[in-house]
Scaffold this motif. Structure first.
Motif, PDB file in Angstrom:
ATOM      1  N   VAL A   1       1.994   7.113 -14.926  1.00 50.92           N
ATOM      2  CA  VAL A   1       3.199   7.798 -15.392  1.00 50.92           C
ATOM      3  C   VAL A   1       3.753   8.310 -14.303  1.00 50.92           C
ATOM      4  O   VAL A   1       3.761   9.599 -13.770  1.00 50.92           O
ATOM      5  N   ILE A   2       4.534   7.415 -13.540  1.00 52.53           N
ATOM      6  CA  ILE A   2       5.135   7.711 -12.374  1.00 52.53           C
ATOM      7  C   ILE A   2       6.717   7.409 -12.376  1.00 52.53           C
ATOM      8  O   ILE A   2       6.879   6.188 -12.727  1.00 52.53           O
ATOM      9  N   GLY A   3       7.560   8.327 -12.078  1.00 53.00           N
ATOM     10  CA  GLY A   3       9.075   7.897 -12.300  1.00 53.00           C
ATOM     11  C   GLY A   3       9.705   9.237 -12.042  1.00 53.00           C
ATOM     12  O   GLY A   3       9.514  10.325 -11.672  1.00 53.00           O
ATOM     13  N   ASP A   4      11.154   8.945 -12.622  1.00 56.71           N
ATOM     14  CA  ASP A   4      12.184  10.197 -12.519  1.00 56.71           C
ATOM     15  C   ASP A   4      12.418  10.590 -13.677  1.00 56.71           C
ATOM     16  O   ASP A   4      12.353  11.997 -13.577  1.00 56.71           O
ATOM     17  N   ASP A   5      12.621   9.962 -14.601  1.00 52.80           N
ATOM     18  CA  ASP A   5      13.365  10.466 -16.048  1.00 52.80           C
ATOM     19  C   ASP A   5      12.345  10.052 -17.052  1.00 52.80           C
ATOM     20  O   ASP A   5      12.087   8.738 -17.347  1.00 52.80           O
ATOM     21  N   PHE A   6      11.557  11.000 -17.723  1.00 46.59           N
ATOM     22  CA  PHE A   6      10.952  10.367 -18.777  1.00 46.59           C
ATOM     23  C   PHE A   6      11.430  10.872 -20.123  1.00 46.59           C
ATOM     24  O   PHE A   6      11.852  12.026 -20.615  1.00 46.59           O
ATOM     25  N   PHE A   7      11.587   9.903 -21.156  1.00 45.85           N
ATOM     26  CA  PHE A   7      12.081   9.839 -22.350  1.00 45.85           C
ATOM     27  C   PHE A   7      11.023   9.672 -23.378  1.00 45.85           C
ATOM     28  O   PHE A   7      10.534   8.734 -23.423  1.00 45.85           O
ATOM     29  N   CYS A   8      11.033  10.799 -24.245  1.00 44.68           N
ATOM     30  CA  CYS A   8      10.208  10.891 -25.421  1.00 44.68           C
ATOM     31  C   CYS A   8      10.869  10.905 -26.548  1.00 44.68           C
ATOM     32  O   CYS A   8      11.672  11.757 -27.032  1.00 44.68           O
ATOM     33  N   THR A   9      10.827   9.466 -27.277  1.00 42.95           N
ATOM     34  CA  THR A   9      11.443   9.377 -28.520  1.00 42.95           C
ATOM     35  C   THR A   9      10.425   9.050 -29.521  1.00 42.95           C
ATOM     36  O   THR A   9      10.956   8.463 -30.813  1.00 42.95           O
ATOM     37  N   ILE A  10       9.083   9.249 -29.391  1.00 43.16           N
ATOM     38  CA  ILE A  10       8.226   9.136 -30.389  1.00 43.16           C
ATOM     39  C   ILE A  10       8.212   9.892 -31.637  1.00 43.16           C
ATOM     40  O   ILE A  10       8.694  10.933 -31.329  1.00 43.16           O
ATOM     41  N   GLY A  11       7.988   9.388 -32.790  1.00 45.48           N
ATOM     42  CA  GLY A  11       7.955  10.303 -33.925  1.00 45.48           C
ATOM     43  C   GLY A  11       7.454   9.665 -35.183  1.00 45.48           C
ATOM     44  O   GLY A  11       7.717   8.227 -35.212  1.00 45.48           O
ATOM     45  N   THR A  12       7.229  10.377 -35.894  1.00 39.32           N
ATOM     46  CA  THR A  12       6.770   9.454 -37.369  1.00 39.32           C
ATOM     47  C   THR A  12       7.203  10.575 -38.514  1.00 39.32           C
ATOM     48  O   THR A  12       7.682  11.574 -38.409  1.00 39.32           O
ATOM     49  N   THR A  43       2.327  16.989 -19.781  1.00 35.97           N
ATOM     50  CA  THR A  43       1.445  17.379 -19.096  1.00 35.97           C
ATOM     51  C   THR A  43       1.112  16.442 -17.799  1.00 35.97           C
ATOM     52  O   THR A  43       1.063  16.637 -16.822  1.00 35.97           O
ATOM     53  N   ILE A  44       0.932  15.098 -17.903  1.00 38.00           N
ATOM     54  CA  ILE A  44       0.901  14.194 -17.033  1.00 38.00           C
ATOM     55  C   ILE A  44       1.875  13.916 -16.281  1.00 38.00           C
ATOM     56  O   ILE A  44       1.806  14.117 -15.011  1.00 38.00           O
ATOM     57  N   ALA A  45       3.222  13.879 -16.904  1.00 45.34           N
ATOM     58  CA  ALA A  45       4.422  13.794 -16.159  1.00 45.34           C
ATOM     59  C   ALA A  45       4.683  14.676 -15.206  1.00 45.34           C
ATOM     60  O   ALA A  45       4.951  14.685 -13.964  1.00 45.34           O
ATOM     61  N   LEU A  46       4.357  16.060 -15.577  1.00 48.65           N
ATOM     62  CA  LEU A  46       4.562  17.381 -14.664  1.00 48.65           C
ATOM     63  C   LEU A  46       3.603  17.084 -13.609  1.00 48.65           C
ATOM     64  O   LEU A  46       3.755  17.449 -12.253  1.00 48.65           O
ATOM     65  N   TYR A  47       2.387  16.970 -14.066  1.00 46.67           N
ATOM     66  CA  TYR A  47       1.251  16.614 -12.706  1.00 46.67           C
ATOM     67  C   TYR A  47       1.576  15.683 -11.802  1.00 46.67           C
ATOM     68  O   TYR A  47       1.564  15.823 -10.638  1.00 46.67           O
ATOM     69  N   ASN A  48       2.252  14.518 -12.050  1.00 50.30           N
ATOM     70  CA  ASN A  48       2.711  13.520 -11.401  1.00 50.30           C
ATOM     71  C   ASN A  48       4.164  13.643 -10.689  1.00 50.30           C
ATOM     72  O   ASN A  48       4.800  12.719 -10.086  1.00 50.30           O
ATOM     73  N   LYS A  49       4.829  14.709 -10.878  1.00 50.02           N
ATOM     74  CA  LYS A  49       5.731  15.258 -10.404  1.00 50.02           C
ATOM     75  C   LYS A  49       7.301  14.519 -10.932  1.00 50.02           C
ATOM     76  O   LYS A  49       8.145  14.148 -10.012  1.00 50.02           O
ATOM     77  N   VAL A  50       7.072  14.277 -11.981  1.00 51.85           N
ATOM     78  CA  VAL A  50       8.271  13.370 -12.843  1.00 51.85           C
ATOM     79  C   VAL A  50       9.358  14.689 -12.913  1.00 51.85           C
ATOM     80  O   VAL A  50       9.140  15.844 -13.372  1.00 51.85           O
ATOM     81  N   ASN A  51      10.526  14.304 -12.640  1.00 50.52           N
ATOM     82  CA  ASN A  51      11.622  15.545 -12.549  1.00 50.52           C
ATOM     83  C   ASN A  51      12.076  15.930 -13.839  1.00 50.52           C
ATOM     84  O   ASN A  51      12.405  17.062 -14.010  1.00 50.52           O
ATOM     85  N   GLN A  52      12.418  15.015 -14.645  1.00 49.72           N
ATOM     86  CA  GLN A  52      13.041  15.370 -16.046  1.00 49.72           C
ATOM     87  C   GLN A  52      12.236  14.729 -17.199  1.00 49.72           C
ATOM     88  O   GLN A  52      11.744  13.663 -17.126  1.00 49.72           O
ATOM     89  N   TYR A  53      12.111  15.700 -17.997  1.00 50.74           N
ATOM     90  CA  TYR A  53      11.474  15.277 -19.418  1.00 50.74           C
ATOM     91  C   TYR A  53      12.561  15.516 -20.614  1.00 50.74           C
ATOM     92  O   TYR A  53      12.981  16.677 -20.973  1.00 50.74           O
ATOM     93  N   LEU A  54      12.839  14.480 -21.139  1.00 51.72           N
ATOM     94  CA  LEU A  54      13.743  14.490 -22.353  1.00 51.72           C
ATOM     95  C   LEU A  54      13.150  14.084 -23.604  1.00 51.72           C
ATOM     96  O   LEU A  54      12.407  12.974 -23.715  1.00 51.72           O
TER      97      LEU A  54
END
Length: 218
Positions: A62-73, A97-108
């Motif tokens: 989980v290493i990158g810049d922008d994390f997009f969460c479109t998961i859902g049910t 939590t993982i993205a934050l630890y790995n210093k991902v800048n943005q979570y959408l």
């Protein structure tokens, strides 16, 4: 050139978003986390087949810049409230939590109009709880979009949504003023809005309700 990370890339909004990301000049690489091979091939795409319940096996990916969460049910599709909560709360929180630890800048994340941790509706309560969790995280930017009833072709048949969409579209001319945010919205419009918002250099926590999302995603 950025790296995008995506969970939920096979869903109604996620599949649209994935296509937009692959076509975007803003991203050099797109990484998806999926349960099974989608068969999608693209020079920019890296697909990780994972067991979502074993974060220790993929947290280093989980290493990158922008994390997009479109998961859902839905509770019906998941089978029960516990299974629904795992998909709509536990997995988004886990990846955040993982993205934050790995210093991902943005979570959408895609939530829902009316999401509220104090709601008596379990669906809206769960959506509200993940929003509150993200609000307390220290992402440089945390973005929540809250679409109204989604329009688009789902992989699975949802009779109630089809009937609801038919009547909502027929009565859409009535959704004016304060009611505008309840107007149905195309999944592709939400995906376009997510992509545009990700490029705006937001700082802190921000929520976009459905009518605003509609305008951005035009």
């Amino acid at each position: 050139m950025k790296t995008a990370l995506v969970i939920g890339s096979t869903g109604l909004i996620g599949s649209q978003l994935l296509n937009l990301l692959l076509d975007s000049n803003d991203y050099l690489k797109v990484i998806t986390f999926v349960k099974r091979d989608t068969g999608i091939k693209h020079k920019k795409l890296t697909q990780h087949l994972i067991d979502f319940d074993k974060p220790e096996t993929y947290k280093h990916l989980v290493i990158g810049d922008d994390f997009f969460c479109t998961i859902g049910t839905t509770i019906k599709k998941a089978g029960n409230k516990e299974a629904f909560r795992k998909v709509d709360f536990e997995y988004p929180r886990q990846f955040a939590t993982i993205a934050l630890y790995n210093k991902v800048n943005q979570y959408l994340i895609v939530s829902s109009l009316g999401a509220d941790a104090n709601s008596g509706n379990f669906y809206l309560k769960t959506k509200g709880e993940i929003q509150n969790f993200l609000k307390d995280c220290n992402f440089k930017s945390a973005v929540v979009v809250q679409p109204s009833l989604l329009l688009g072709n789902r992989a699975e048949f949802r009779f109630g949504e089809i009937v609801g969409a038919f009547f909502m579209k027929s009565l859409s001319f009535l959704f004016l003023g304060n009611l505008k945010k309840y107007k149905p919205i195309e999944a592709k419009t939400v995906a376009k809005a997510l992509l545009k918002i990700a490029q705006t250099n937001n700082i802190g926590f921000k929520i976009y309700e459905s009518d605003v999302t509609q305008e951005i995603g035009k």
